[in-house]
Scaffold this active site. Structure first.
Site, PDB file in Angstrom:
ATOM      1  N   ASP A 198     -25.509  13.538-105.915  1.00  0.00           N
ATOM      2  CA  ASP A 198     -25.076  13.058-104.594  1.00  0.00           C
ATOM      3  C   ASP A 198     -24.157  11.857-104.822  1.00  0.00           C
ATOM      4  O   ASP A 198     -23.849  11.498-105.979  1.00  0.00           O
ATOM      5  CB  ASP A 198     -26.299  12.668-103.721  1.00  0.00           C
ATOM      6  CG  ASP A 198     -26.025  12.807-102.214  1.00  0.00           C
ATOM      7  OD1 ASP A 198     -25.151  12.084-101.700  1.00  0.00           O
ATOM      8  OD2 ASP A 198     -26.700  13.622-101.539  1.00  0.00           O
ATOM      9  N   GLY A 213     -21.692  11.523-108.038  1.00  0.00           N
ATOM     10  CA  GLY A 213     -20.345  12.089-108.054  1.00  0.00           C
ATOM     11  C   GLY A 213     -19.931  12.581-106.689  1.00  0.00           C
ATOM     12  O   GLY A 213     -20.632  12.376-105.695  1.00  0.00           O
ATOM     13  N   ASP A 214     -18.773  13.239-106.690  1.00  0.00           N
ATOM     14  CA  ASP A 214     -18.159  13.735-105.467  1.00  0.00           C
ATOM     15  C   ASP A 214     -18.084  15.253-105.575  1.00  0.00           C
ATOM     16  O   ASP A 214     -17.372  15.787-106.430  1.00  0.00           O
ATOM     17  CB  ASP A 214     -16.755  13.127-105.353  1.00  0.00           C
ATOM     18  CG  ASP A 214     -15.938  13.712-104.210  1.00  0.00           C
ATOM     19  OD1 ASP A 214     -16.483  14.518-103.432  1.00  0.00           O
ATOM     20  OD2 ASP A 214     -14.751  13.355-104.103  1.00  0.00           O
ATOM     21  N   PHE A 215     -18.818  15.967-104.710  1.00  0.00           N
ATOM     22  CA  PHE A 215     -18.878  17.421-104.858  1.00  0.00           C
ATOM     23  C   PHE A 215     -17.566  18.128-104.508  1.00  0.00           C
ATOM     24  O   PHE A 215     -17.424  19.312-104.750  1.00  0.00           O
ATOM     25  CB  PHE A 215     -20.071  18.048-104.149  1.00  0.00           C
ATOM     26  CG  PHE A 215     -20.295  17.723-102.689  1.00  0.00           C
ATOM     27  CD1 PHE A 215     -19.257  17.648-101.780  1.00  0.00           C
ATOM     28  CD2 PHE A 215     -21.607  17.547-102.224  1.00  0.00           C
ATOM     29  CE1 PHE A 215     -19.495  17.386-100.434  1.00  0.00           C
ATOM     30  CE2 PHE A 215     -21.856  17.276-100.878  1.00  0.00           C
ATOM     31  CZ  PHE A 215     -20.796  17.203 -99.989  1.00  0.00           C
ATOM     32  N   HIS A 233     -22.965  23.010 -93.708  1.00  0.00           N
ATOM     33  CA  HIS A 233     -22.824  22.868 -92.241  1.00  0.00           C
ATOM     34  C   HIS A 233     -22.163  21.545 -91.844  1.00  0.00           C
ATOM     35  O   HIS A 233     -21.741  21.386 -90.704  1.00  0.00           O
ATOM     36  CB  HIS A 233     -24.168  23.076 -91.517  1.00  0.00           C
ATOM     37  CG  HIS A 233     -25.114  21.918 -91.576  1.00  0.00           C
ATOM     38  ND1 HIS A 233     -26.142  21.763 -90.668  1.00  0.00           N
ATOM     39  CD2 HIS A 233     -25.203  20.861 -92.417  1.00  0.00           C
ATOM     40  CE1 HIS A 233     -26.818  20.667 -90.955  1.00  0.00           C
ATOM     41  NE2 HIS A 233     -26.273  20.100 -92.006  1.00  0.00           N
TER      42      HIS A 233
HETATM   43  C1  LIG Z   1     -26.830  16.698 -94.408  1.00  0.00           C
HETATM   44  S1  LIG Z   1     -27.198  15.860 -95.890  1.00  0.00           S
HETATM   45  C2  LIG Z   1     -28.279  17.041 -96.688  1.00  0.00           C
HETATM   46  C3  LIG Z   1     -29.191  16.398 -97.675  1.00  0.00           C
HETATM   47  C4  LIG Z   1     -30.195  17.350 -98.359  1.00  0.00           C
HETATM   48  N1  LIG Z   1     -29.541  18.368 -99.154  1.00  0.00           N
HETATM   49  C5  LIG Z   1     -31.141  17.959 -97.355  1.00  0.00           C
HETATM   50  O1  LIG Z   1     -31.259  19.189 -97.297  1.00  0.00           O
HETATM   51  O2  LIG Z   1     -31.770  17.194 -96.614  1.00  0.00           O
HETATM   52  C6  LIG Z   1     -25.695  15.983 -96.797  1.00  0.00           C
HETATM   53  C7  LIG Z   1     -25.685  15.240 -98.125  1.00  0.00           C
HETATM   54  O3  LIG Z   1     -24.365  15.368 -98.714  1.00  0.00           O
HETATM   55  C8  LIG Z   1     -24.074  14.144 -99.355  1.00  0.00           C
HETATM   56  N2  LIG Z   1     -22.622  14.030 -99.543  1.00  0.00           N
HETATM   57  C9  LIG Z   1     -21.684  13.815 -98.585  1.00  0.00           C
HETATM   58  N3  LIG Z   1     -20.464  13.783 -99.124  1.00  0.00           N
HETATM   59  C10 LIG Z   1     -20.628  13.977-100.471  1.00  0.00           C
HETATM   60  C11 LIG Z   1     -19.713  14.086-101.565  1.00  0.00           C
HETATM   61  N4  LIG Z   1     -18.403  13.973-101.368  1.00  0.00           N
HETATM   62  N5  LIG Z   1     -20.226  14.322-102.804  1.00  0.00           N
HETATM   63  C12 LIG Z   1     -21.569  14.435-103.004  1.00  0.00           C
HETATM   64  N6  LIG Z   1     -22.490  14.367-101.988  1.00  0.00           N
HETATM   65  C13 LIG Z   1     -22.009  14.138-100.737  1.00  0.00           C
HETATM   66  C14 LIG Z   1     -24.641  13.105 -98.415  1.00  0.00           C
HETATM   67  O4  LIG Z   1     -24.801  11.854 -99.043  1.00  0.00           O
HETATM   68  C15 LIG Z   1     -25.960  13.755 -98.000  1.00  0.00           C
HETATM   69  O5  LIG Z   1     -27.023  13.374 -98.851  1.00  0.00           O
END
Ligand SMILES: C[S@@+](CC[C@H](N)C(=O)[O-])C[C@H]1O[C@@H](n2cnc3c(N)ncnc32)[C@H](O)[C@@H]1O
Length: 324
Positions: A198, A213-215, A233
């Site tokens: 994350d 990191g950045d996905f 989503h």
């Molecule tokens: C809606 S939350 C879902 C969290 C978890 N997977 C769950 O089911 O509860 C989305 C997650 O994506 C992460 N996120 C957002 N942008 C991101 C990025 N560019 N790279 C990595 N993670 C990211 C957020 O920090 C957050 O934890």
């Protein structure tokens, strides 16, 4: 919802009050103070740092919504929903309530402009993208992650019950947040090598092995399984595709990707919770809830094929995909 059309509509219009009544109760510590039994507003006020008169009216508002129970002596106790405002109880919604009242509430004011102009309400109101806004202040990020953890606590057990994780020796949870789902995977596959992936500020201090990191750019490579729970989503099709392509690039030919998402119902009344979640995506982000066919099309565009669609009974499906 009983009552005449006018009564139902009036109650819906007053929903803004209910969101804040719940928030006030949590912020003051009302649920904890009532956990031991009925108490009056006058009795509670000093201890909670509140003024008795307004506190009593707030408690009565919550009693009118059956969150609290009001007895004949002016004392209040926790009703069924009120107990779910306590921290740490099974199915607690404390984090969910606080995120809505403290963060999402203001953004919803931008909905009309956004529907007229096509923008994102959150960005119109705050002048900043949602995740950048959270990352800018640790207390906001903590509120959001607590809400994710509440929701994920309800879903994670059902996901690992419905889909056998024991076959995997390594699992990466992409955008895994506070790691609630990964802890559930660890219960089922205690010897698997787990990686929480994350943003840096999210994984910082995690008790799970974590990679920051950045996905959109890169996902750790070579694991047996990749989890993407409630991530796609958040994004429009173009960005969701970028996330899927990062996962696809990280996967071996025999890796699997498990997309955990709700599927939009044919008619809104068939699953109002999914429709409300879709509206959160509209208010906060550029995302939306999708049908199974829409997920298949996205997977296909990323070079992945759907190999199983497993309902969990907890409002989400596990969509299993493989390179192909
Ligand atoms: C809606 S939350 C879902 C969290 C978890 N997977 C769950 O089911 O509860 C989305 C997650 O994506 C992460 N996120 C957002 N942008 C991101 C990025 N560019 N790279 C990595 N993670 C990211 C957020 O920090 C957050 O934890």
């Amino acid at each position: 919802m009983p009552g005449s059309a006018a009564e139902r509509l009036a109650r819906l219009a007053d929903g803004y009050l209910v969101t804040q009544l719940l928030h006030v109760a949590i912020a003051l510590g009302v649920p904890e103070a009532l956990a031991g039994g009925p108490r009056s507003a006058e009795d509670l006020a000093g201890e909670l740092g509140a003024v008795p008169g307004p506190l009593r009216r707030v408690l009565r508002g919550l009693a009118a919504e059956e969150v609290l129970v009001e007895d004949g002596d002016g004392r209040f106790s926790l009703g069924g929903p009120g107990r779910l405002l306590l921290p740490g109880v099974p199915s607690s919604l404390r984090g969910v309530v606080t995120a809505r009242a403290d963060i999402y509430y203001r953004a919803a004011v931008g909905l009309l402009d956004a529907v007229r102009t096509g923008g994102t309400p959150f960005e119109l109101v705050h002048g900043q993208a949602f995740f950048a806004f959270l990352s800018a202040a640790p207390e906001r990020l903590a509120v959001f992650q607590a809400s994710m953890a509440d929701r994920s606590a309800r879903e994670a057990g059902a996901v690992v019950d419905a889909y056998d994780m024991r076959r995997f020796a390594s699992v990466v949870d992409v955008g895994g947040g506070s790691g609630t789902l990964l802890w559930a995977v660890r219960d089922r596959a205690p010897h698997a090598e787990l990686t929480l992936f994350d943003l840096p500020e999210v994984v910082d201090g995690s008790d799970l092995p974590a990679v920051a990191g950045d996905f959109f750019a890169h996902v750790p490579g070579g694991a047996d399984a990749y989890l993407l729970s409630r991530v796609l989503h958040d994004w429009d099709d173009a960005d969701a595709l970028r996330v899927l392509r990062s996962c696809r690039a990280a996967m071996r030919p025999d890796s699997v990707l498990l997309v955990v998402e709700a599927l939009v119902p044919e008619r809104a009344v068939d699953d109002p919770a999914v429709v409300r979640m879709d509206l959160h995506m509209l208010v906060l982000l550029h995302g939306r809830e999708r049908t199974a066919a829409e997920y298949v099309a996205l997977l296909d565009a990323a070079g992945l094929r759907l190999t199983a669609d497993v309902p969990t009974g907890a409002g989400v499906h596990v969509l299993e995909a493989r390179p192909g």
